[in-house]
Design a protein around this motif. Structure first.
Motif, PDB file in Angstrom:
ATOM      1  N   PHE A  91       0.847  -1.190   0.000  1.00  0.00           N
ATOM      2  CA  PHE A  91       0.000   0.000   0.000  1.00  0.00           C
ATOM      3  C   PHE A  91       0.883   1.241   0.000  1.00  0.00           C
ATOM      4  N   CYS A  92       0.990   1.868  -1.148  1.00  0.00           N
ATOM      5  CA  CYS A  92       1.683   3.147  -1.236  1.00  0.00           C
ATOM      6  C   CYS A  92       1.438   3.713  -2.629  1.00  0.00           C
ATOM      7  N   LEU A  93       1.706   4.994  -2.795  1.00  0.00           N
ATOM      8  CA  LEU A  93       1.600   5.617  -4.104  1.00  0.00           C
ATOM      9  C   LEU A  93       2.691   5.052  -5.007  1.00  0.00           C
ATOM     10  N   LEU A  94       2.391   4.894  -6.275  1.00  0.00           N
ATOM     11  CA  LEU A  94       3.349   4.254  -7.184  1.00  0.00           C
ATOM     12  C   LEU A  94       4.684   4.991  -7.206  1.00  0.00           C
ATOM     13  N   GLU A  95       4.666   6.314  -7.155  1.00  0.00           N
ATOM     14  CA  GLU A  95       5.923   7.069  -7.216  1.00  0.00           C
ATOM     15  C   GLU A  95       6.807   6.798  -6.005  1.00  0.00           C
ATOM     16  N   ASN A  96       6.221   6.311  -4.902  1.00  0.00           N
ATOM     17  CA  ASN A  96       6.991   5.986  -3.704  1.00  0.00           C
ATOM     18  C   ASN A  96       7.330   4.500  -3.601  1.00  0.00           C
ATOM     19  N   HIS A  97       6.888   3.743  -4.607  1.00  0.00           N
ATOM     20  CA  HIS A  97       7.092   2.292  -4.567  1.00  0.00           C
ATOM     21  C   HIS A  97       8.566   1.961  -4.812  1.00  0.00           C
ATOM     22  N   ASP A  98       8.930   0.764  -4.436  1.00  0.00           N
ATOM     23  CA  ASP A  98      10.262   0.241  -4.657  1.00  0.00           C
ATOM     24  C   ASP A  98      10.218  -0.728  -5.837  1.00  0.00           C
ATOM     25  N   GLU A  99      11.160  -0.599  -6.771  1.00  0.00           N
ATOM     26  CA  GLU A  99      11.129  -1.438  -7.975  1.00  0.00           C
ATOM     27  C   GLU A  99      11.210  -2.919  -7.642  1.00  0.00           C
ATOM     28  N   ASP A 100      12.058  -3.275  -6.699  1.00  0.00           N
ATOM     29  CA  ASP A 100      12.184  -4.684  -6.326  1.00  0.00           C
ATOM     30  C   ASP A 100      10.886  -5.200  -5.703  1.00  0.00           C
ATOM     31  N   ALA A 101      10.214  -4.337  -4.922  1.00  0.00           N
ATOM     32  CA  ALA A 101       8.957  -4.749  -4.303  1.00  0.00           C
ATOM     33  C   ALA A 101       7.874  -4.969  -5.355  1.00  0.00           C
ATOM     34  N   ILE A 102       7.877  -4.133  -6.390  1.00  0.00           N
ATOM     35  CA  ILE A 102       6.915  -4.332  -7.487  1.00  0.00           C
ATOM     36  C   ILE A 102       7.166  -5.672  -8.169  1.00  0.00           C
ATOM     37  N   ALA A 103       8.428  -5.964  -8.444  1.00  0.00           N
ATOM     38  CA  ALA A 103       8.764  -7.234  -9.096  1.00  0.00           C
ATOM     39  C   ALA A 103       8.386  -8.422  -8.219  1.00  0.00           C
ATOM     40  N   GLU A 104       8.618  -8.301  -6.911  1.00  0.00           N
ATOM     41  CA  GLU A 104       8.268  -9.375  -5.989  1.00  0.00           C
ATOM     42  C   GLU A 104       6.764  -9.610  -5.974  1.00  0.00           C
ATOM     43  N   LEU A 105       5.995  -8.509  -5.949  1.00  0.00           N
ATOM     44  CA  LEU A 105       4.532  -8.621  -5.908  1.00  0.00           C
ATOM     45  C   LEU A 105       4.000  -9.308  -7.172  1.00  0.00           C
ATOM     46  N   ILE A 106       4.413  -8.825  -8.331  1.00  0.00           N
ATOM     47  CA  ILE A 106       3.954  -9.432  -9.583  1.00  0.00           C
ATOM     48  C   ILE A 106       4.464 -10.862  -9.696  1.00  0.00           C
ATOM     49  N   GLY A 107       5.689 -11.094  -9.239  1.00  0.00           N
ATOM     50  CA  GLY A 107       6.265 -12.432  -9.332  1.00  0.00           C
ATOM     51  C   GLY A 107       5.486 -13.474  -8.565  1.00  0.00           C
ATOM     52  N   LEU A 108       5.009 -13.107  -7.373  1.00  0.00           N
ATOM     53  CA  LEU A 108       4.238 -14.067  -6.575  1.00  0.00           C
ATOM     54  C   LEU A 108       2.778 -14.107  -6.994  1.00  0.00           C
ATOM     55  N   ASN A 109       2.138 -12.934  -7.063  1.00  0.00           N
ATOM     56  CA  ASN A 109       0.697 -12.886  -7.312  1.00  0.00           C
ATOM     57  C   ASN A 109       0.312 -13.368  -8.695  1.00  0.00           C
ATOM     58  N   VAL A 110       1.206 -13.188  -9.655  1.00  0.00           N
ATOM     59  CA  VAL A 110       0.861 -13.534 -11.042  1.00  0.00           C
ATOM     60  C   VAL A 110       1.754 -14.663 -11.568  1.00  0.00           C
ATOM     61  N   THR A 111       3.048 -14.369 -11.730  1.00  0.00           N
ATOM     62  CA  THR A 111       3.929 -15.301 -12.444  1.00  0.00           C
ATOM     63  C   THR A 111       3.986 -16.669 -11.771  1.00  0.00           C
ATOM     64  N   ALA A 112       4.270 -16.701 -10.471  1.00  0.00           N
ATOM     65  CA  ALA A 112       4.389 -17.981  -9.778  1.00  0.00           C
ATOM     66  C   ALA A 112       3.071 -18.740  -9.771  1.00  0.00           C
ATOM     67  N   THR A 113       1.962 -18.010  -9.651  1.00  0.00           N
ATOM     68  CA  THR A 113       0.645 -18.659  -9.654  1.00  0.00           C
ATOM     69  C   THR A 113       0.371 -19.331 -10.991  1.00  0.00           C
ATOM     70  N   LEU A 114       0.674 -18.632 -12.092  1.00  0.00           N
ATOM     71  CA  LEU A 114       0.486 -19.236 -13.412  1.00  0.00           C
ATOM     72  C   LEU A 114       1.420 -20.420 -13.615  1.00  0.00           C
ATOM     73  N   GLN A 115       2.666 -20.271 -13.197  1.00  0.00           N
ATOM     74  CA  GLN A 115       3.639 -21.347 -13.403  1.00  0.00           C
ATOM     75  C   GLN A 115       3.270 -22.600 -12.617  1.00  0.00           C
ATOM     76  N   LEU A 116       2.814 -22.424 -11.376  1.00  0.00           N
ATOM     77  CA  LEU A 116       2.444 -23.590 -10.578  1.00  0.00           C
ATOM     78  C   LEU A 116       1.183 -24.251 -11.136  1.00  0.00           C
ATOM     79  N   THR A 117       0.211 -23.446 -11.545  1.00  0.00           N
ATOM     80  CA  THR A 117      -1.004 -24.013 -12.149  1.00  0.00           C
ATOM     81  C   THR A 117      -0.667 -24.790 -13.404  1.00  0.00           C
ATOM     82  N   HIS A 118       0.208 -24.241 -14.231  1.00  0.00           N
ATOM     83  CA  HIS A 118       0.671 -24.937 -15.434  1.00  0.00           C
ATOM     84  C   HIS A 118       1.288 -26.284 -15.081  1.00  0.00           C
ATOM     85  N   ARG A 119       2.090 -26.317 -14.026  1.00  0.00           N
ATOM     86  CA  ARG A 119       2.773 -27.538 -13.624  1.00  0.00           C
ATOM     87  C   ARG A 119       1.785 -28.592 -13.106  1.00  0.00           C
TER      88      ARG A 119
END
Length: 263
Positions: A91-119
């Protein structure tokens, strides 16, 4: 599906909603395989429901973690239901976000979920009846200030659920999507709780979400949205998005006050 016939794999099982879902399913006599990075909450549930719960400690963001989950599912005797509940929020404004935190969020919420479902899909397709249930959010249908990265991930998960449902329409695998509103878990910190109190936003107990998940599984309901007026706003945002723009514009000073600190 008959809940007592379910062999369920739950990701994010060490979180508040994941634990509540596991508890509800065990109470309905399902067999449950819990996946999480922290073992203590998983072991506590295993002790509470002996003979009904297996656990696997794994980080599904990694290939090794997903392989461990697949191996545990095979050792479990296979599964006919996968509940993708793993997720993280920021929870924060995008301009105050951390790039690594954005990657971590998308990586777990989206990428890992799709990859595990595929598997796990081949394992599900071997069953006479199977379900993939993705745990989304009201913010998967309404873009909300202060949650831009989280909304992006949940919009993606909703689109994934819709596309996969259509892709598997000629099979016996059903794809469900359950979208809770704000929920009282450790993922929603003090700033979110304070903001919701200021705005008069209701926050559900995880048990409310768990009950909705069990009901969605039992009746194989393709899409479930929790809460009122949240369900109304989801529909309104589809039909009259400018009206929602106006409503959220009025809330923006309060949202910015609570989201102003750096992530």
């Amino acid at each position: 599906m008959k809940i007592d016939d379910c062999r369920v794999l739950i990701t994010g099982a060490s979180g508040g909603i994941g634990q509540a879902i596991a508890e509800a399913l065990c109470g309905e006599r399902a067999q449950v395989l819990l996946v999480g990075r922290r073992t203590a909450p998983l072991e506590a549930l295993s002790r509470r429901f002996p003979g009904r719960v297996d656990i696997v400690q794994a980080d599904i963001r990694t290939t090794a973690g997903r392989q461990a989950v697949e191996g545990a599912a095979e050792h479990f005797g296979g599964v006919n239901c996968v509940i993708n509940a793993a997720g993280v929020n920021r929870f924060c404004l995008l301009e105050n976000h951390d790039e690594d935190a954005i990657a971590e969020l998308i990586g777990l919420n989206v990428t890992a979920t799709l990859q595990l479902t595929h598997r796990l899909l081949p394992m599900l397709r071997r069953r006479e009846r199977a379900v993939v249930l993705n745990l989304g959010s009201t913010f998967g249908s309404i873009g909300y200030p202060g949650f831009s990265a989280y909304c992006a991930s949940k919009f993606a998960l909703r689109g994934f659920s819709e596309a996969l449902r259509r892709e598997l329409a000629d099979t016996h695998v059903r794809v469900l999507y359950v979208a809770p509103r704000a929920t009282r878990t450790t993922m929603n910190g003090d700033a979110i709780i304070a903001m919701n109190a200021d705005l008069g936003v209701t926050m559900d107990d995880p048990s409310v979400v768990a009950s909705a998940v069990v009901k969605a599984l039992r009746h194989e309901r393709e899409e479930v949205y929790l809460g009122w007026p949240e369900r109304l706003f989801v529909r309104l945002n589809q039909l009259l998005p400018r009206r929602v723009d106006q409503a959220l514009r009025k809330q923006l000073p309060v949202i910015k006050r609570f989201a102003g600190t750096r992530s």
